[in-house]
Design a protein around this motif. Structure first.
Motif, PDB file in Angstrom:
ATOM      1  N   ASN A 118       4.863   5.025  -9.727  1.00  0.00           N
ATOM      2  CA  ASN A 118       5.545   6.267  -8.867  1.00  0.00           C
ATOM      3  C   ASN A 118       6.430   5.836  -7.641  1.00  0.00           C
ATOM      4  O   ASN A 118       6.619   6.538  -6.841  1.00  0.00           O
ATOM      5  N   THR A 119       6.486   4.546  -7.340  1.00  0.00           N
ATOM      6  CA  THR A 119       7.624   4.119  -6.422  1.00  0.00           C
ATOM      7  C   THR A 119       8.631   3.245  -7.113  1.00  0.00           C
ATOM      8  O   THR A 119       8.295   2.720  -8.058  1.00  0.00           O
ATOM      9  N   SER A 120       9.641   2.819  -6.563  1.00  0.00           N
ATOM     10  CA  SER A 120      10.646   2.133  -7.104  1.00  0.00           C
ATOM     11  C   SER A 120      11.223   0.929  -6.305  1.00  0.00           C
ATOM     12  O   SER A 120      11.739   0.065  -6.829  1.00  0.00           O
ATOM     13  N   ASN A 121      10.957   1.072  -4.946  1.00  0.00           N
ATOM     14  CA  ASN A 121      11.707   0.022  -3.985  1.00  0.00           C
ATOM     15  C   ASN A 121      10.575  -1.003  -3.339  1.00  0.00           C
ATOM     16  O   ASN A 121      10.746  -2.055  -3.194  1.00  0.00           O
ATOM     17  N   CYS A 122       9.576  -0.220  -2.786  1.00  0.00           N
ATOM     18  CA  CYS A 122       8.893  -0.901  -1.866  1.00  0.00           C
ATOM     19  C   CYS A 122       7.792  -1.958  -2.910  1.00  0.00           C
ATOM     20  O   CYS A 122       7.578  -1.637  -3.778  1.00  0.00           O
ATOM     21  N   ARG A 123       7.463  -2.972  -1.783  1.00  0.00           N
ATOM     22  CA  ARG A 123       6.477  -4.014  -2.367  1.00  0.00           C
ATOM     23  C   ARG A 123       5.052  -3.586  -1.932  1.00  0.00           C
ATOM     24  O   ARG A 123       5.024  -2.659  -0.979  1.00  0.00           O
ATOM     25  N   LEU A 124       3.998  -3.908  -2.627  1.00  0.00           N
ATOM     26  CA  LEU A 124       2.670  -3.322  -1.987  1.00  0.00           C
ATOM     27  C   LEU A 124       1.850  -4.808  -1.753  1.00  0.00           C
ATOM     28  O   LEU A 124       1.956  -5.904  -2.320  1.00  0.00           O
ATOM     29  N   ARG A 125       1.153  -4.596  -0.848  1.00  0.00           N
ATOM     30  CA  ARG A 125       0.348  -5.748  -0.106  1.00  0.00           C
ATOM     31  C   ARG A 125      -1.039  -5.269   0.040  1.00  0.00           C
ATOM     32  O   ARG A 125      -1.339  -4.251   0.583  1.00  0.00           O
ATOM     33  N   LEU A 126      -2.048  -6.204  -0.439  1.00  0.00           N
ATOM     34  CA  LEU A 126      -3.361  -5.774  -0.427  1.00  0.00           C
ATOM     35  C   LEU A 126      -4.296  -6.446   0.986  1.00  0.00           C
ATOM     36  O   LEU A 126      -4.150  -7.616   0.626  1.00  0.00           O
ATOM     37  N   MET A 127      -4.805  -5.648   1.524  1.00  0.00           N
ATOM     38  CA  MET A 127      -5.573  -6.303   2.770  1.00  0.00           C
ATOM     39  C   MET A 127      -7.005  -5.762   2.561  1.00  0.00           C
ATOM     40  O   MET A 127      -7.415  -4.689   1.984  1.00  0.00           O
ATOM     41  N   TYR A 128      -8.047  -6.616   2.991  1.00  0.00           N
ATOM     42  CA  TYR A 128      -9.537  -6.089   3.219  1.00  0.00           C
ATOM     43  C   TYR A 128     -10.140  -5.932   2.052  1.00  0.00           C
ATOM     44  O   TYR A 128     -10.755  -4.778   1.489  1.00  0.00           O
ATOM     45  N   ALA A 129      -9.996  -6.846   1.096  1.00  0.00           N
ATOM     46  CA  ALA A 129     -10.663  -6.955  -0.445  1.00  0.00           C
ATOM     47  C   ALA A 129     -11.934  -7.880  -0.189  1.00  0.00           C
ATOM     48  O   ALA A 129     -12.190  -8.912   0.010  1.00  0.00           O
ATOM     49  N   HIS A 130     -13.015  -7.220  -0.139  1.00  0.00           N
ATOM     50  CA  HIS A 130     -14.746  -7.587  -0.246  1.00  0.00           C
ATOM     51  C   HIS A 130     -14.691  -8.594  -1.304  1.00  0.00           C
ATOM     52  O   HIS A 130     -14.659  -8.131  -2.509  1.00  0.00           O
ATOM     53  N   ASP A 148      10.307   7.053  -1.203  1.00  0.00           N
ATOM     54  CA  ASP A 148      11.547   7.813  -0.828  1.00  0.00           C
ATOM     55  C   ASP A 148      12.197   7.757   0.462  1.00  0.00           C
ATOM     56  O   ASP A 148      13.661   8.044   0.572  1.00  0.00           O
ATOM     57  N   ASN A 149      11.487   7.418   1.467  1.00  0.00           N
ATOM     58  CA  ASN A 149      12.085   7.280   2.892  1.00  0.00           C
ATOM     59  C   ASN A 149      12.239   6.077   3.305  1.00  0.00           C
ATOM     60  O   ASN A 149      12.934   5.934   4.410  1.00  0.00           O
ATOM     61  N   GLY A 150      12.430   5.036   2.329  1.00  0.00           N
ATOM     62  CA  GLY A 150      13.018   3.791   2.582  1.00  0.00           C
ATOM     63  C   GLY A 150      12.049   2.849   3.205  1.00  0.00           C
ATOM     64  O   GLY A 150      12.522   1.588   3.221  1.00  0.00           O
ATOM     65  N   ILE A 151      10.651   2.836   3.065  1.00  0.00           N
ATOM     66  CA  ILE A 151       9.735   1.866   3.368  1.00  0.00           C
ATOM     67  C   ILE A 151       9.779   0.893   2.532  1.00  0.00           C
ATOM     68  O   ILE A 151       9.533   1.141   1.187  1.00  0.00           O
ATOM     69  N   LYS A 152       9.848  -0.193   2.806  1.00  0.00           N
ATOM     70  CA  LYS A 152      10.046  -1.549   2.182  1.00  0.00           C
ATOM     71  C   LYS A 152       8.745  -1.977   1.465  1.00  0.00           C
ATOM     72  O   LYS A 152       9.001  -3.011   0.613  1.00  0.00           O
ATOM     73  N   GLU A 153       7.437  -1.922   2.375  1.00  0.00           N
ATOM     74  CA  GLU A 153       6.332  -2.602   1.987  1.00  0.00           C
ATOM     75  C   GLU A 153       5.189  -1.630   2.470  1.00  0.00           C
ATOM     76  O   GLU A 153       5.394  -1.215   3.646  1.00  0.00           O
ATOM     77  N   LEU A 154       4.650  -1.448   1.427  1.00  0.00           N
ATOM     78  CA  LEU A 154       3.387  -0.522   1.790  1.00  0.00           C
ATOM     79  C   LEU A 154       2.022  -1.596   1.897  1.00  0.00           C
ATOM     80  O   LEU A 154       1.834  -2.366   0.842  1.00  0.00           O
ATOM     81  N   VAL A 155       1.258  -1.464   2.910  1.00  0.00           N
ATOM     82  CA  VAL A 155       0.422  -2.410   3.261  1.00  0.00           C
ATOM     83  C   VAL A 155      -1.058  -1.841   3.132  1.00  0.00           C
ATOM     84  O   VAL A 155      -1.314  -0.647   3.630  1.00  0.00           O
TER      85      VAL A 155
END
Length: 452
Positions: free
Chosen positions: A232-244, A196-203
Motif C-alpha cells: 500500500n506504499t510505493s516509494n518509501c522504504r521500511l525499517r524495523l526497530m525493537y524486535a524482541h 503519499d506526502n513524500g516520506i522516504k523512510e518509515l521507521v
C-alpha cells in the motif's frame, strides 16, 4: 475554539518540549497535531508562550533527572502566572503526585490517557484551573493527525504501545501498561498517507514490534502487516526497530533479505548472552535462540546490519558471565550496539534481587564492552571505504554539505554518511533526495562520501 481573552489579543501560543525516546516523539507529534487543529499557535520560546507542555520520560534515573531539571528550567520563566505549565508523558504518568508535591507552580499533570484531550486541558489551565487527568493505564494507543517533527526523509510509524513482556529490570509495563496493537487498517492507512506526502523512510516502532497483533486487538501478524505496508506504499522504504528475540521468527528475516523496500537492517535488543542472566532478566530466550536468529540472517540476509542493546552489571552477574558477554560482543555480530550499566528501577523484580553490583564494577564492565564494540564498528566501517551505495539526504549543513544515511543506518541512533560541499560534483540536493555515492573515508563513527 472556546472564548478566551489573552493579553496579546491573539490565539493561544503553545510550546512543547519532548524528552526521551522516539515513541515519546510520536506522542508529541500527536499532541501538536491536535493543538494546531484547535487553532493554537506554536512557538519555540517559553517567553512567548501562553502554555508550555513538557513531554517527559521516566525509563531510567537519568531520564527522570532530565525531566525534573526541565520542569525547573521552564518554571524559571514563569512570571505573574504565565506561561501555564503542563507536565505530560511517562514521568507524569508514574510520578504525578510527586510532581504536584514538588512543583506546586505546575498547572497541569497529564497522564498517557490524556491524549486526544490535550487542547481542552490547555484551555482549562489558561482559565486558571489546576488540572490532573489521564492517569489510567487502561487506555487506547494515542491516535490522531500528527504534526511531524522529522524531516521528509523519514518518519516514525508506531504499530503498538505498551509491553507485556515484564522483563525483571524494566518499568515500561508499570508506566505504559500492557501491549496494545494499533488497528491494522489505521496503521496501513497512516503509512499510505505518509508515503503519499513524500516520506522516504518509515521507521516501524513499538515497545516490541514482533508482538504485533498477538494481543488479538487487530488482525494479522507482523508478517501480514509488512506485506500490506509494502503493497500500500510505493516509494518509501521500511525499517524495523525493537524486535524482541523471543518473538521474532524466520519469516521476518526472510523478508528482510528478499524484499527490496525493507531495509537490510534490524534492531534486535538481546540485553545479554549468558543463559542464566537472561532467565533472571525474564527475557524468555537463551543463548541458543540468539545464535539461531543469527544463523537465519547468515542464510537469508547475510548483508543485513544488526543493532542491539545490552545491559552490564545485572544483579549477580559474575565475572565469568560478563566475560562470556564480552567475548560474544568481540565476535562482531552487531555492527551497532548500545550498552547500559544496570540501574535498579523502583517496583521491578530485579531491584530486589540479591548481589547488586557496585557502581565502579558496573562502569568498568561498561567501558570494556564499549571498547570492544568500538573495534567491531570501526573495522566494519573501514571495510565500507570504497563501496558504492544509495543514500537519503536528512539535512543540509550551513557550509553546503549533506548529512545522509543509507539503509544500514537508522536515524538518530547510528552514524551518518557525510558529503562535503566540495564532493558534490557541482550538484545541489534537497532533504529527501536519493544520491548515489562512493565512500572514501571513515571519520570516527561516520563515513565520508563523494557523489558518483
Amino acid at each position: 475554539m472556546p472564548e478566551l481573552k489573552l493579553p496579546h489579543g491573539g490565539k493561544p501560543r503553545v510550546m512543547l518540549l519532548s524528552l526521551g525516546c522516539v515513541k515519546n516523539e510520536v506522542d508529541a507529534e500527536t499532541a501538536l497535531g491536535e493543538l494546531v487543529g484547535e487553532e493554537f499557535t506554536l512557538t519555540l520560546s517559553p517567553e512567548d508562550a501562553d502554555v508550555v507542555l513538557i513531554n517527559t520520560c521516566a525509563f531510567i534515573e537519568p531520564a527522570r533527572v532530565e525531566a525534573r531539571e526541565t520542569i525547573e528550567e521552564i518554571l524559571s520563566f514563569k512570571k505573574n502566572g504565565t506561561p501555564k505549565i503542563g507536565v505530560m508523558g511517562c514521568y507524569a504518568q508514574r510520578y504525578g503526585a510527586q510532581i504536584r508535591q514538588d512543583y506546586p507552580e505546575v498547572d497541569g499533570v497529564f497522564g498517557l490517557a490524556a491524549y486526544g484531550r490535550i487542547s481542552k486541558l490547555c484551555y482549562s489551565m489558561l482559565k486558571g484551573k489546576k488540572v490532573v487527568e489521564g492517569m489510567s493505564k487502561n487506555r487506547p494507543v494515542a491516535e490522531g493527525p500528527r504534526l511531524l517533527s522529522t524531516p521528509i526523509s523519514y518518519s516514525y510509524l508506531r504499530i503498538s504501545d505498551g509491553c507485556s513482556n515484564h522483563c525483571s529490570y524494566c518499568a515500561i509495563p508499570l508506566i505504559r501498561g500492557k501491549h496494545q496493537s494499533r488497528d491494522f487498517q489505521t496503521v496501513v492507512g497512516e503509512a499510505a498517507d505518509l508515503d503519499d506526502n513524500g516520506i522516504k523512510e518509515l521507521v516501524i516502532i513499538g515497545q516490541d514490534i514482533t508482538m504485533y497483533a498477538q494481543d488479538h486487538f487487530t488482525q494479522g501478524s507482523l508478517d501480514f502487516l509488512l506485506d500490506n505496508l509494502v503493497g500500500n506504499t510505493s516509494n518509501c522504504r521500511l525499517r524495523l526497530m525493537y524486535a524482541h528475540p523471543a518473538h521474532i521468527h524466520e519469516e521476518i528475516v526472510q523478508k528482510i533479505g528478499s524484499e527490496n523496500r525493507i531495509c537490510s537492517y534490524l534492531d534486535l535488543p538481546i540485553q545479554h548472552i549468558n543463559t542464566e542472566i537472561l532467565a533472571r532478566m525474564n527475557r524468555k530466550y537463551d543463548r541458543a535462540k540468539v545464535e539461531e536468529i543469527l544463523s537465519w540472517f547468515n542464510e537469508h540476509a547475510p548483508d543485513a546490519v544488526l543493532r542491539t542493546s545490552i545491559i552490564v552489571g545485572f544483579p549477580g552477574e559474575t565475572k565469568e558471565q560478563f566475560n562470556e558477554l564480552l567475548e560474544f560482543v568481540k565476535e562482531g555480530h552487531f555492527k551497532y550496539l548500545g550498552a547500559f550499566a544496570y540501574s535498579p528501577e523502583e517496583d521491578t523484580k530485579a531491584s530486589n534481587m540479591a548481589n547488586q553490583l557496585d557502581e565502579e564494577t558496573k562502569q568498568q564492565r561498561l567501558d570494556l564492552i564499549m571498547q570492544a564494540q568500538q573495534e567491531v564498528t570501526f573495522n566494519w566501517l573501514d571495510s565500507r571505504v570504497g563501496s558504492e551505495l544509495e543514500v537519503i539526504v536528512d539535512e543540509l549543513t550551513e557550509d553546503g554539505g549533506y548529512i545522509c544515511r543509507s539503509e544500514y543506518e537508522a536515524p538518530e541512533v547510528d552514524g551518518i554518511i557525510f558529503i562535503p560541499a566540495n564532493e558534490t560534483s557541482g550538484n545541489e540536493y534537497n532533504v529527501g533526495d536519493t544520491i548515489s555515492v562512493t565512500i572514501f573515508e571513515r571519520y570516527d563513527y561516520d563515513l565520508i562520501a563523494r557523489v558518483q
